[in-house]
Design a protein around this motif. Structure first.
Motif, PDB file in Angstrom:
ATOM      1  N   LEU A   1       0.931  -1.370  -0.099  1.00 54.20           N
ATOM      2  CA  LEU A   1       0.216  -0.146  -0.175  1.00 54.20           C
ATOM      3  C   LEU A   1       0.856   1.057   0.124  1.00 54.20           C
ATOM      4  N   PRO A   2       1.680   1.576  -1.094  1.00 60.46           N
ATOM      5  CA  PRO A   2       2.583   2.860  -0.921  1.00 60.46           C
ATOM      6  C   PRO A   2       1.919   4.030  -0.843  1.00 60.46           C
ATOM      7  N   VAL A   3       0.716   4.144  -1.526  1.00 60.99           N
ATOM      8  CA  VAL A   3       0.336   5.562  -1.452  1.00 60.99           C
ATOM      9  C   VAL A   3      -0.380   5.784  -0.067  1.00 60.99           C
ATOM     10  N   THR A   4      -1.105   4.669   0.195  1.00 61.20           N
ATOM     11  CA  THR A   4      -1.806   4.856   1.523  1.00 61.20           C
ATOM     12  C   THR A   4      -0.693   4.851   2.649  1.00 61.20           C
ATOM     13  N   ALA A   5       0.310   4.400   2.494  1.00 62.71           N
ATOM     14  CA  ALA A   5       1.606   4.575   3.469  1.00 62.71           C
ATOM     15  C   ALA A   5       2.148   6.036   3.398  1.00 62.71           C
TER      16      ALA A   5
ATOM     17  N   TRP B   1       2.914   4.704  11.305  1.00 66.38           N
ATOM     18  CA  TRP B   1       4.222   4.033  11.068  1.00 66.38           C
ATOM     19  C   TRP B   1       4.330   2.565  11.163  1.00 66.38           C
ATOM     20  N   GLY B   2       3.921   2.290  12.341  1.00 64.82           N
ATOM     21  CA  GLY B   2       4.199   0.651  12.733  1.00 64.82           C
ATOM     22  C   GLY B   2       3.449  -0.191  11.657  1.00 64.82           C
ATOM     23  N   PRO B   3       2.215  -0.190  11.408  1.00 63.30           N
ATOM     24  CA  PRO B   3       1.779  -0.961  10.429  1.00 63.30           C
ATOM     25  C   PRO B   3       2.430  -1.080   9.013  1.00 63.30           C
ATOM     26  N   PHE B   4       3.032  -0.052   8.744  1.00 61.91           N
ATOM     27  CA  PHE B   4       3.471  -0.005   7.337  1.00 61.91           C
ATOM     28  C   PHE B   4       5.198  -0.061   7.070  1.00 61.91           C
ATOM     29  N   THR B   5       5.826  -0.488   8.378  1.00 58.53           N
ATOM     30  CA  THR B   5       7.376  -0.685   8.177  1.00 58.53           C
ATOM     31  C   THR B   5       7.641  -1.968   9.022  1.00 58.53           C
ATOM     32  N   GLY B   6       8.744  -2.481   8.863  1.00 63.70           N
ATOM     33  CA  GLY B   6       8.976  -3.599   9.905  1.00 63.70           C
ATOM     34  C   GLY B   6       8.916  -4.860   9.064  1.00 63.70           C
TER      35      GLY B   6
ATOM     36  N   LYS C   1      -6.133 -11.402   5.190  1.00 66.12           N
ATOM     37  CA  LYS C   1      -6.214 -11.071   3.642  1.00 66.12           C
ATOM     38  C   LYS C   1      -4.895 -10.690   3.114  1.00 66.12           C
ATOM     39  N   ALA C   2      -4.748 -10.910   1.788  1.00 60.34           N
ATOM     40  CA  ALA C   2      -3.485 -10.496   1.226  1.00 60.34           C
ATOM     41  C   ALA C   2      -3.624  -9.306   0.849  1.00 60.34           C
ATOM     42  N   PRO C   3      -2.931  -8.191   1.289  1.00 58.90           N
ATOM     43  CA  PRO C   3      -3.273  -6.690   1.082  1.00 58.90           C
ATOM     44  C   PRO C   3      -2.659  -6.298  -0.610  1.00 58.90           C
ATOM     45  N   HIS C   4      -3.516  -5.607  -1.264  1.00 56.58           N
ATOM     46  CA  HIS C   4      -2.992  -4.750  -2.173  1.00 56.58           C
ATOM     47  C   HIS C   4      -3.443  -3.277  -2.309  1.00 56.58           C
ATOM     48  N   GLU C   5      -3.018  -2.466  -2.886  1.00 55.51           N
ATOM     49  CA  GLU C   5      -3.340  -1.079  -2.842  1.00 55.51           C
ATOM     50  C   GLU C   5      -5.012  -0.953  -3.154  1.00 55.51           C
ATOM     51  N   ALA C   6      -5.328   0.159  -2.350  1.00 50.44           N
ATOM     52  CA  ALA C   6      -6.862   0.242  -2.321  1.00 50.44           C
ATOM     53  C   ALA C   6      -7.309   1.203  -3.657  1.00 50.44           C
ATOM     54  N   PRO C   7      -8.455   1.091  -4.243  1.00 45.59           N
ATOM     55  CA  PRO C   7      -8.543   2.179  -5.357  1.00 45.59           C
ATOM     56  C   PRO C   7      -8.442   3.663  -5.069  1.00 45.59           C
ATOM     57  N   ALA C   8      -8.257   4.076  -6.105  1.00 46.23           N
ATOM     58  CA  ALA C   8      -8.030   5.627  -6.091  1.00 46.23           C
ATOM     59  C   ALA C   8      -9.038   6.299  -5.195  1.00 46.23           C
ATOM     60  N   ALA C   9     -10.121   5.966  -5.226  1.00 43.60           N
ATOM     61  CA  ALA C   9     -11.295   6.938  -4.636  1.00 43.60           C
ATOM     62  C   ALA C   9     -11.038   6.669  -3.156  1.00 43.60           C
TER      63      ALA C   9
ATOM     64  N   LEU D   1      -5.122  13.503   0.136  1.00 44.76           N
ATOM     65  CA  LEU D   1      -5.520  14.848   0.225  1.00 44.76           C
ATOM     66  C   LEU D   1      -5.086  15.655   1.408  1.00 44.76           C
ATOM     67  N   LEU D   2      -5.865  15.016   2.531  1.00 42.49           N
ATOM     68  CA  LEU D   2      -5.903  15.463   3.742  1.00 42.49           C
ATOM     69  C   LEU D   2      -4.432  15.430   4.300  1.00 42.49           C
ATOM     70  N   GLY D   3      -3.591  14.540   4.110  1.00 41.61           N
ATOM     71  CA  GLY D   3      -2.002  14.477   4.752  1.00 41.61           C
ATOM     72  C   GLY D   3      -1.357  15.580   3.631  1.00 41.61           C
ATOM     73  N   LEU D   4      -1.693  15.771   2.751  1.00 42.19           N
ATOM     74  CA  LEU D   4      -0.695  16.859   2.053  1.00 42.19           C
ATOM     75  C   LEU D   4      -1.377  18.090   2.412  1.00 42.19           C
ATOM     76  N   GLY D   5      -2.590  18.290   2.916  1.00 41.50           N
ATOM     77  CA  GLY D   5      -3.084  19.470   3.360  1.00 41.50           C
ATOM     78  C   GLY D   5      -2.353  19.632   4.657  1.00 41.50           C
ATOM     79  N   SER D   6      -2.231  18.815   5.666  1.00 42.90           N
ATOM     80  CA  SER D   6      -1.406  18.927   6.546  1.00 42.90           C
ATOM     81  C   SER D   6       0.213  19.804   6.518  1.00 42.90           C
ATOM     82  N   LEU D   7       0.774  19.005   5.382  1.00 48.47           N
ATOM     83  CA  LEU D   7       1.995  19.597   4.915  1.00 48.47           C
ATOM     84  C   LEU D   7       1.896  21.093   4.468  1.00 48.47           C
TER      85      LEU D   7
END
Lengths: 772, 114
Positions: A363-367, A426-431, A438-446, A453-459
């Motif tokens: 899940l790179p984008v979510t991460a 941080w924890g769930p995405f590293t290590g 379920k075997a995870p794969h990236e969520a849809p763009a929606a 957007l909200l994360g970038l908003g913080s930045l």
């Protein structure tokens, strides 16, 4: 503004229909509504930042001073932007998150309706208008939390949220009414202008306490904080929208809105600051030991809400500015983290942080979004969370009542929150990768678009915090009640505040590193935590249900006689004191003398009644009843009512005949009740009799002012050509009544007849059946 | 006399109430009858007792004497007596039928069977 709220409500009603027609394309389309509102609201930012205020009013119930008056100033614009901005993101996300759910359209509709209510709440300038929207958000939150209505624990959580916030809502209404009386208006603007009179009023303290109760329950302050973690039974988009960005902030918003009217007194500062600080610390302490992603976030939200309330309680310009920045920063990072938690849950099938790890690959984008949000929450420069934490420390340091107490609480809570932020983002995405259902794969763009957007908003908001300074100042000024300018910047130079931020980060990271041990410690302490206020709530609810069942089974036993006893007993208890005092105090009657004949008749009546009760055989009872009846008839005759006497004689004769005809076929009289039950009934019956005697005497204690008696005496001959006044009333003045009476008698006669006939025909049938 | 009648009314109500609370359905019907008498006397007495004769317009006069008994409660009670008789007759026949069908006049036993 009115149009915006009404349009959203209308679209909300159409949402399920739209979803059925358009399927997965409905959610992005519906998200355009709040997005459009966001853009049109954002266009007012320069004007509001410059100190402009827009108002809009529609009279609703003018007689009660209730109007839909809206006010767009810094505070309401900030909240409205958060509501519409996060709302747009959440709607887009929900369409994807609820894919394949049969009631996805309903959820979108509820979310939009909630958005409309929330928008109305933050824009309202009238207390009762605000209250209506406030209650609407409580009710809609019940529907939204309980969306997965098939599960019993989900329904229980939804009910708990509704009862806690709804109970607070009732207190709030009472507080608003008192406030309206103290300030002479229900318009918030007018009340703020009249603040001195409100604070001097004797109603100030009760009004304040009631309003605070409403705000504290809504914003999950100690000891009402327990409903928020339990409300995590809601789907992720609902938790994001209601429990991080908007509804739980309604209490904080209300406090800020009423700060110019109610704030600044020792009571305000003492209560609000203390409750806020206690909540900040409690939430952080409870958060750090959680294993569930959403519960981690929920308790950290409780902590953040506590910080906000504390800042509003301190009430200095610096504190209110810090509150406004924290409000915005929290909406951005916590909204993103809730959405991330939803994605993680959706993609891996678990929310247990202990079994999550190494998700960055899948899940790179979510991460990236999660990291940005978590760093903002942890207070890393140059994100907005860092700016807000600096302001919080600064305000706590300069708080007038007790900086020595507030600063350690603020720093300690934030250390814990750093660990929480890293555990979630941080924890769930590293290590090492953990074992997940379920075997995870990236969520849809929606789904990842929102958190990103909200994360970038913080930045962005952190980097360009100088640019948002005028807007934040306008929001703080609205909460202060006077103009105020604050300059936000990421770099303050080396000072005490920066040192505290550094210590917070270092200790927080250390706590994060030791999270395994903290969680096992928390697991061992869990039995103590079970003694929280949630237990009190459950015990109270169970007690209420028991009480209701108990009273219902006593008051409505299903036995007619038992119910009758209760009704009679209650009548006696309620009526006796009043009647008896009136009867005793009343003037003696006009007809004091007793003639021998009258005394004999009264004795006959009484003796007949007593004999009816005591009679051992059916015939004796009928005879005794007849004695009473004839006695009553003769009493009528003695006191100037020959018509009544004649009627009574006729009826008595018929009655006795009827009794004798039927009696033969009735079972013999038997005593069925136990002596004790009979004694109780006798006592009750005696009390009823005494009350009725009291009633007669009380009636006679009042002078009789009849205008009808003279009218009938004089008009009988003149209008109706009859000399017997009673007869004239019956057949002329009240002729229609008599017609109705005849009808009733006719129906009764038909009933008697059919019951007798039924017997004959069933006998006839039996006789036929006997034939071979 | 008003006091005496008030006491008599109280006794009638007490007796009627006591019978109404019995398990025996026949006694309930007797109680209804007693409560009927009690209520009629109550309304009649509430219009004040008068020994000055009935409200009848004498020959040659245009109105009944102002001291004559109040005609209004009398009219009300007259209606009540007749309706009360209707109720009593119906209750009695109903009782008889019920006892025949249920084989008892015990209200509780009827309830359990139902």
């Amino acid at each position: 503004m009115i149009a915006a709220v009404l349009t959203t409500i209308a679209v909300a009603a159409l949402a399920p229909l739209l979803e059925r027609r358009l399927g997965r394309r409905a959610a992005p389309l519906l998200a355009l509504v709040p997005a459009g509102l966001f853009v049109s609201l954002a266009r007012h930012v320069p004007e509001v930042s410059a100190g402009g205020v827009r108002t809009d009013s529609l009279a609703w119930i003018a007689e009660l001073g209730v109007s839909l008056s809206f006010r767009l100033d810094g505070l309401s614009l900030l909240m409205a932007l958060v509501v519409t901005g996060v709302g747009a993101v959440v709607l887009l996300y929900a369409g994807s998150y609820m894919k394949g759910h049969p009631r996805r359209g309903n959820l979108l509709g509820y979310l939009l309706a909630f958005l409309a209510a929330m928008l109305g709440l933050v824009l309202s300038d009238n207390l009762l208008g605000l209250f209506v929207f406030w209650e609407a958000t409580s009710l809609l939150s019940y529907v939204l939390i309980g969306f997965e209505r098939e599960k019993a624990e989900v329904r229980a959580s939804a009910l708990q949220a509704l009862l806690v916030t709804g109970g607070g809502g009732l207190a709030l209404l009472a507080g608003f009414v008192l406030l309206g009386q103290a300030g002479g208006s229900l318009e918030i603007g007018a009340l703020a202008a009249n603040a001195e009179a409100v604070k001097a009023s004797p109603l100030y303290l009760p009004a304040l306490l009631l309003v605070l109760l409403g705000a504290f329950t809504k914003s999950a302050q100690v000891p009402f904080h327990f409903w928020l973690p339990d409300a995590m039974a809601a789907p992720a988009p609902v938790s994001t929208f209601l429990h991080s960005a908007t509804m739980v902030k309604a209490g904080v918003f209300l406090l800020a809105r009423l700060h110019p009217t109610l704030g600044g007194t020792p009571e305000w500062t003492g209560i609000v600051t203390t409750v806020g600080a206690a909540t900040m610390l409690t939430g952080a302490l409870l958060a750090v030991g959680q294993r569930d992603l959403k519960r981690l976030l929920a308790y950290s939200t409780v902590s953040a809400l506590g910080s906000l309330v504390m800042l509003v309680g301190v009430g200095t310009p610096a504190a209110l500015a810090a509150a406004m920045v924290l409000l915005l920063a929290h909406a951005l990072y916590k909204g993103a983290l809730f959405l991330v938690a939803g994605i993680v849950d959706h993609e891996t099938g678990t929310r247990d942080v202990a079994s999550l790890g190494g998700l960055f690959r899948a899940l790179p984008v979510t991460a990236v979004a999660a990291a940005a949000a978590a760093f903002s929450m942890a207070g890393l420069p140059p994100l907005l969370g860092f700016v807000s934490k600096e302001l919080l420390y600064d305000a706590a340091l300069r708080a007038s009542p007790a900086p020595l107490l507030l600063v350690p609480v603020a720093v300690g809570s934030n250390m814990l929150l750093v660990a929480v932020a890293l555990s979630v983002g941080w924890g769930p995405f590293t290590g090492r990768a953990g074992e997940t259902p379920k075997a995870p794969h990236e969520a849809p763009a929606a789904m990842w678009a929102g958190p990103l957007l909200l994360g970038l908003g913080s930045l962005a908001a952190g980097l360009f915090s100088g640019a948002i300074s005028p807007f934040v100042s306008a929001a703080a000024a609205a909460a202060l009640g006077h103009p105020y300018g604050v300059k936000l910047e990421v770099w303050h130079g080396f000072n005490l505040v920066l040192a505290k931020s550094l210590v917070t980060l270092v200790v927080g990271v250390a706590l994060f590193a030791a999270r395994g041990r903290i969680r096992s410690l928390a697991g061992r302490l869990a039995p103590i935590a079970a003694y929280g206020p949630g237990r009190l709530y459950r015990a109270g609810l169970a007690g209420l249900v028991r009480f209701a069942k108990g009273t219902a089974s006593v008051l409505s036993s299903g036995s007619l006689r038992q119910d009758l006893r209760i009704v009679l007993g209650a009548t006696v208890v309620l009526a006796a004191p009043l009647l008896l005092t009136r009867a005793v105090l009343g003037a003696p009657d006009a007809l004091r003398s007793v003639r021998p004949l009258e005394a004999v008749l009264a004795f006959l009546v009484v003796a007949g009644a007593v004999a009816t009760v005591l009679a051992g055989s059916r015939l004796a009872a009928v005879v005794a009843l007849g004695v009473t009846g004839f006695g009553v008839a003769l009493l009528f005759l003695v006191f100037g009512a020959p018509d009544l006497a004649m009627t009574q004689f006729a009826v008595e004769t018929l009655s006795v005949l009827l009794f004798v005809a039927v009696l033969r076929r009735l079972p013999r009289l038997q005593s069925r009740s136990a002596p004790r039950a009979r004694a109780v009934d006798a006592l009750l019956a005696g009390a009823v009799g005494a009350v009725m005697t009291g009633l007669v005497l009380a009636v006679h204690a009042e002078p009789l002012r009849s205008r009808l008696a003279p009218f009938f005496r004089e008009s009988s001959l003149a209008l109706a050509k009859g000399r017997n006044v009673v007869n004239v009333i019956l057949v002329d003045f009240r002729g229609l009544d008599t017609l109705g009476e005849i009808t009733v008698l006719g129906v009764a006669a038909l009933g008697v007849f059919s019951l007798v006939r039924l017997r004959l025909s069933s006998r006839a049938a039996a006789a036929k059946g006997d034939r071979p | 006399m008003t006091l005496l009648l008030a006491l008599a009314i109280g006794v009638l109500y007490a007796a009627g109430t006591y019978l109404l609370l019995r398990r025996s359905a026949i006694r309930v019907v007797f109680g209804l009858a007693l409560l009927g008498y009690a209520s009629n006397l109550l309304v009649f007495t509430a219009g004040r007792l008068s020994r000055e004769g009935p409200p009848i317009v004498p020959e040659g006069a245009v109105a009944a004497a102002a001291t004559s008994a109040d005609p209004l409660p009398q009219a009300l009670v007259l209606t009540a007596i007749v309706i009360g008789f209707g109720v009593q007759a119906f209750a009695l026949v109903l009782l008889k039928r019920t006892c025949q069908e249920a084989g008892t006049d015990d209200v509780d036993a009827m309830r359990e069977e139902g």
